[in-house]
Design an enzyme around this catalytic site. Sequence first.
Site, PDB file in Angstrom:
ATOM      1  N   ASN A   1     -20.663   1.799   2.691  1.00 23.60           N
ATOM      2  CA  ASN A   1     -20.472   2.591   1.482  1.00 23.60           C
ATOM      3  C   ASN A   1     -21.420   3.786   1.533  1.00 23.60           C
ATOM      4  O   ASN A   1     -22.441   3.722   2.226  1.00 23.60           O
ATOM      5  CB  ASN A   1     -20.776   1.735   0.237  1.00 23.60           C
ATOM      6  CG  ASN A   1     -20.186   2.330  -1.029  1.00 23.60           C
ATOM      7  OD1 ASN A   1     -20.526   3.440  -1.402  1.00 23.60           O
ATOM      8  ND2 ASN A   1     -19.302   1.595  -1.670  1.00 23.60           N
TER       9      ASN A   1
ATOM     10  N   CYS B   1      15.261  -6.564 -14.478  1.00 24.97           N
ATOM     11  CA  CYS B   1      15.863  -7.520 -13.522  1.00 24.97           C
ATOM     12  C   CYS B   1      15.088  -7.585 -12.211  1.00 24.97           C
ATOM     13  O   CYS B   1      15.488  -8.316 -11.297  1.00 24.97           O
ATOM     14  CB  CYS B   1      17.317  -7.132 -13.241  1.00 24.97           C
ATOM     15  SG  CYS B   1      17.449  -5.622 -12.275  1.00 24.97           S
TER      16      CYS B   1
ATOM     17  N   CYS C   1      12.616  -2.661 -11.157  1.00 25.68           N
ATOM     18  CA  CYS C   1      13.126  -2.635 -12.535  1.00 25.68           C
ATOM     19  C   CYS C   1      12.346  -3.637 -13.376  1.00 25.68           C
ATOM     20  O   CYS C   1      12.177  -4.788 -12.973  1.00 25.68           O
ATOM     21  CB  CYS C   1      14.604  -3.009 -12.542  1.00 25.68           C
ATOM     22  SG  CYS C   1      15.234  -3.378 -14.179  1.00 25.68           S
TER      23      CYS C   1
ATOM     24  N   HIS D   1      -3.292  -4.728  -5.083  1.00 28.53           N
ATOM     25  CA  HIS D   1      -2.908  -3.950  -6.271  1.00 28.53           C
ATOM     26  C   HIS D   1      -1.565  -3.245  -6.081  1.00 28.53           C
ATOM     27  O   HIS D   1      -1.258  -2.270  -6.786  1.00 28.53           O
ATOM     28  CB  HIS D   1      -4.014  -2.939  -6.617  1.00 28.53           C
ATOM     29  CG  HIS D   1      -5.294  -3.607  -7.015  1.00 28.53           C
ATOM     30  ND1 HIS D   1      -6.512  -2.973  -6.945  1.00 28.53           N
ATOM     31  CD2 HIS D   1      -5.558  -4.848  -7.466  1.00 28.53           C
ATOM     32  CE1 HIS D   1      -7.469  -3.809  -7.343  1.00 28.53           C
ATOM     33  NE2 HIS D   1      -6.914  -4.947  -7.664  1.00 28.53           N
TER      34      HIS D   1
ATOM     35  N   CYS E   1      21.007  -2.013 -14.209  1.00 24.87           N
ATOM     36  CA  CYS E   1      21.091  -2.924 -15.349  1.00 24.87           C
ATOM     37  C   CYS E   1      20.627  -2.237 -16.632  1.00 24.87           C
ATOM     38  O   CYS E   1      20.663  -2.823 -17.701  1.00 24.87           O
ATOM     39  CB  CYS E   1      20.253  -4.180 -15.105  1.00 24.87           C
ATOM     40  SG  CYS E   1      18.487  -3.923 -15.414  1.00 24.87           S
TER      41      CYS E   1
HETATM   42  N1  APR Z   1     -17.023   6.102   2.699  1.00 18.06           N
HETATM   43  C1  APR Z   1     -17.454   4.912   2.177  1.00 18.06           C
HETATM   44  N2  APR Z   1     -17.545   4.664   0.829  1.00 18.06           N
HETATM   45  C2  APR Z   1     -17.205   5.671  -0.002  1.00 18.06           C
HETATM   46  C3  APR Z   1     -16.765   6.950   0.462  1.00 18.06           C
HETATM   47  C4  APR Z   1     -16.681   7.140   1.890  1.00 18.06           C
HETATM   48  N3  APR Z   1     -16.287   8.295   2.417  1.00 18.06           N
HETATM   49  N4  APR Z   1     -16.504   7.737  -0.629  1.00 18.06           N
HETATM   50  C5  APR Z   1     -16.751   6.972  -1.736  1.00 18.06           C
HETATM   51  N5  APR Z   1     -17.168   5.742  -1.367  1.00 18.06           N
HETATM   52  C6  APR Z   1     -17.484   4.598  -2.228  1.00 18.06           C
HETATM   53  C7  APR Z   1     -18.127   4.926  -3.584  1.00 18.06           C
HETATM   54  O1  APR Z   1     -19.538   4.984  -3.478  1.00 18.06           O
HETATM   55  C8  APR Z   1     -17.670   3.724  -4.431  1.00 18.06           C
HETATM   56  O2  APR Z   1     -18.596   2.641  -4.318  1.00 18.06           O
HETATM   57  O3  APR Z   1     -16.245   3.986  -2.549  1.00 18.06           O
HETATM   58  C9  APR Z   1     -16.351   3.291  -3.788  1.00 18.06           C
HETATM   59  C10 APR Z   1     -15.103   3.615  -4.612  1.00 18.06           C
HETATM   60  O4  APR Z   1     -15.179   2.818  -5.775  1.00 18.06           O
HETATM   61  P1  APR Z   1     -14.065   2.968  -6.918  1.00 18.06           P
HETATM   62  O5  APR Z   1     -13.770   4.379  -7.165  1.00 18.06           O
HETATM   63  O6  APR Z   1     -14.533   2.111  -8.052  1.00 18.06           O
HETATM   64  O7  APR Z   1     -12.761   2.340  -6.243  1.00 18.06           O
HETATM   65  P2  APR Z   1     -12.378   0.803  -5.991  1.00 18.06           P
HETATM   66  O8  APR Z   1     -13.583  -0.035  -5.817  1.00 18.06           O
HETATM   67  O9  APR Z   1     -11.369   0.785  -4.939  1.00 18.06           O
HETATM   68  O10 APR Z   1     -11.687   0.434  -7.416  1.00 18.06           O
HETATM   69  C11 APR Z   1     -11.095  -0.826  -7.558  1.00 18.06           C
HETATM   70  O11 APR Z   1     -10.151  -0.154  -9.657  1.00 18.06           O
HETATM   71  O12 APR Z   1      -9.239   1.536 -10.852  1.00 18.06           O
HETATM   72  C12 APR Z   1      -8.952   0.358 -10.215  1.00 18.06           C
HETATM   73  O13 APR Z   1      -6.920  -0.382  -9.294  1.00 18.06           O
HETATM   74  C13 APR Z   1      -7.951   0.525  -9.091  1.00 18.06           C
HETATM   75  O14 APR Z   1      -7.954  -0.501  -6.897  1.00 18.06           O
HETATM   76  C14 APR Z   1      -8.755   0.164  -7.840  1.00 18.06           C
HETATM   77  C15 APR Z   1      -9.839  -0.722  -8.390  1.00 18.06           C
END
Ligand code: APR
Length: 251
Positions: free
Chosen positions: A214, A132, A129, A121, A151
């Site tokens: 997670n 360009c 830019c 991402h 530009c």
């Molecule tokens: N350790 C492990 N997991 C964690 C922790 C932690 N300390 N704190 C939060 N989490 C988990 C949450 O439970 C959740 O499942 O991390 C996850 C974060 O999920 P999101 O907030 O949805 O982030 P992400 O999955 O990276 O989002 C994907 O969405 O908004 C767009 O471009 C943005 O790259 C991003 C993409």
Amino acid sequence: MQIDKNLIEKLKASKSIVFFTGAGISAESGIPTFRGKEGIWNKLKPEELANFDAFLKNPELVWEWYNHRKKIIHQSQPNQGHIAIAEMQSALGGFPEVAVITQNIDNLHRRAGSKTVYELHGNIERNYCIKCRTFYNEELDFSKGIPKCKCGGLIRPDVVWFGEYLPENQFDASEKTAQNCDIFFIVGTSAVVYPAASLIFTAKQNKAYLVEINIEETEISNYADWSFYGEAGSILPQIINEIKKFHNNSH
Ligand code: APR
């Protein structure tokens, strides 16, 4: 925390390991995640801040938002989770191939010393830019308003907004890496954003061992071969310690 002996055996036999990371790995560095209770998208509208039309309509608002995020990121440090992964990539880990595939734009994996990092991402430290595509990676000057390219084109952050394609070279390299890895760690992501999350299934289809880290169950928990529920910053160092143990015992 008990590390399953199956996972240890898999680690011992592994040549290629991938860490697929999301905002959760940076949460302990003080960078808010997107979803979940304190998630950014509960308070702010991605359609007003993270898409190209919104940028053309109101570049001031979008830049105010990214400069705010950049300030938080610059005040943050890589945590033990980022550092453990960088260690696994170093000789310490003893694995021929360890790659990071990240959805994060915060550059913390690189700041922790990780080398092979695929940024799906983009990266908030880069700008370009819109006319360009000249890149501007130094600090931009906002004293005269929204920075413009020589530009005349508007300069935007090099991050992927909703509705935009992922950088082809990063996604292709990530796909190849996911197809050829032995263990695919899924760290701190809700795994709801595609095409990034499709890499989890690419790894699964190619017989990789899926390990989820997670603080809670996610959309892909049922596909994981092993799940650790807890903070990445405390679980990843424990896994690297186990690895160090069996490497030291084998020498
Ligand atoms: N350790 C492990 N997991 C964690 C922790 C932690 N300390 N704190 C939060 N989490 C988990 C949450 O439970 C959740 O499942 O991390 C996850 C974060 O999920 P999101 O907030 O949805 O982030 P992400 O999955 O990276 O989002 C994907 O969405 O908004 C767009 O471009 C943005 O790259 C991003 C993409």
